[in-house]
Scaffold this motif. Structure first.
Motif, short mmCIF file in Angstrom:
data_model
loop_
_atom_site.label_atom_id
_atom_site.label_comp_id
_atom_site.label_asym_id
_atom_site.label_seq_id
_atom_site.Cartn_x
_atom_site.Cartn_y
_atom_site.Cartn_z
N ASN A 136 -19.13 4.30 -3.89
CA ASN A 136 -18.77 4.12 -5.29
C ASN A 136 -17.54 4.92 -5.70
OD1 ASN A 136 -19.83 6.66 -5.24
ND2 ASN A 136 -21.34 6.32 -6.83
N ARG A 194 -10.40 4.56 -5.77
CA ARG A 194 -11.00 3.40 -6.45
C ARG A 194 -10.14 2.15 -6.27
NH1 ARG A 194 -12.51 7.63 -9.95
NH2 ARG A 194 -10.73 7.34 -11.30
N GLU A 195 -8.81 2.32 -6.22
CA GLU A 195 -7.92 1.18 -5.94
C GLU A 195 -8.17 0.64 -4.54
OE1 GLU A 195 -3.79 2.04 -6.63
OE2 GLU A 195 -4.24 2.98 -8.56
N ILE A 213 -10.95 0.83 -2.83
CA ILE A 213 -12.26 0.18 -2.83
C ILE A 213 -12.14 -1.26 -3.29
CG2 ILE A 213 -14.53 0.15 -3.96
CD1 ILE A 213 -14.40 3.24 -3.91
N ARG A 214 -11.34 -1.50 -4.34
CA ARG A 214 -11.16 -2.86 -4.87
C ARG A 214 -10.23 -3.71 -4.01
NH1 ARG A 214 -10.86 0.28 -9.58
NH2 ARG A 214 -8.60 0.17 -9.58
N SER A 215 -9.45 -3.07 -3.15
CA SER A 215 -8.44 -3.76 -2.35
C SER A 215 -9.04 -4.38 -1.09
CB SER A 215 -7.37 -2.75 -1.94
OG SER A 215 -6.51 -3.27 -0.97
N LYS A 264 -10.43 3.16 4.92
CA LYS A 264 -11.82 2.73 4.81
C LYS A 264 -12.51 3.05 6.13
CE LYS A 264 -11.11 -1.01 1.52
NZ LYS A 264 -11.16 -2.47 1.28
#
Length: 87
Positions: free
Chosen positions: A28, A47-48, A50-52, A66
């Motif tokens: 998260n 966070r960017e 994670i969304r990428s 990652k």
């Protein structure tokens, strides 16, 4: 899952070996272990990531990666600095 104490020890050993500041984040985007001085900018970059769809990215001298387990991202690693190899 590996417990946070083991992760913390592994991150510290990697930092000692490489001279790189490492911060480990959970699924998260919450900081698990590593450089507690990491600022909001680093948290936002994680966070960017994670969304990428990207597996890694470099922003302002920090590389974000990652970390996968069974083809699913389970951790995110931020690495800053490090030793330059001597030539």
């Amino acid at each position: 899952m590996i417990n946070s104490r083991i992760l913390s020890k592994a991150i510290q050993q990697l930092q000692d070996i490489t001279g790189t500041e490492l911060t480990l984040y959970g699924k998260n985007g919450s900081r698990i272990t590593g450089d507690t001085a990491a600022g909001e900018e680093e948290d936002t970059s994680v966070r960017e990531l994670i969304r990428s769809a990207a597996d890694s990215m470099t922003i302002g001298g920090t590389t974000y990666l990652k970390v996968y387990d069974d083809d699913m991202p389970v951790y995110y690693l931020a690495a800053t600095g490090g030793q330059s190899p001597e030539i």
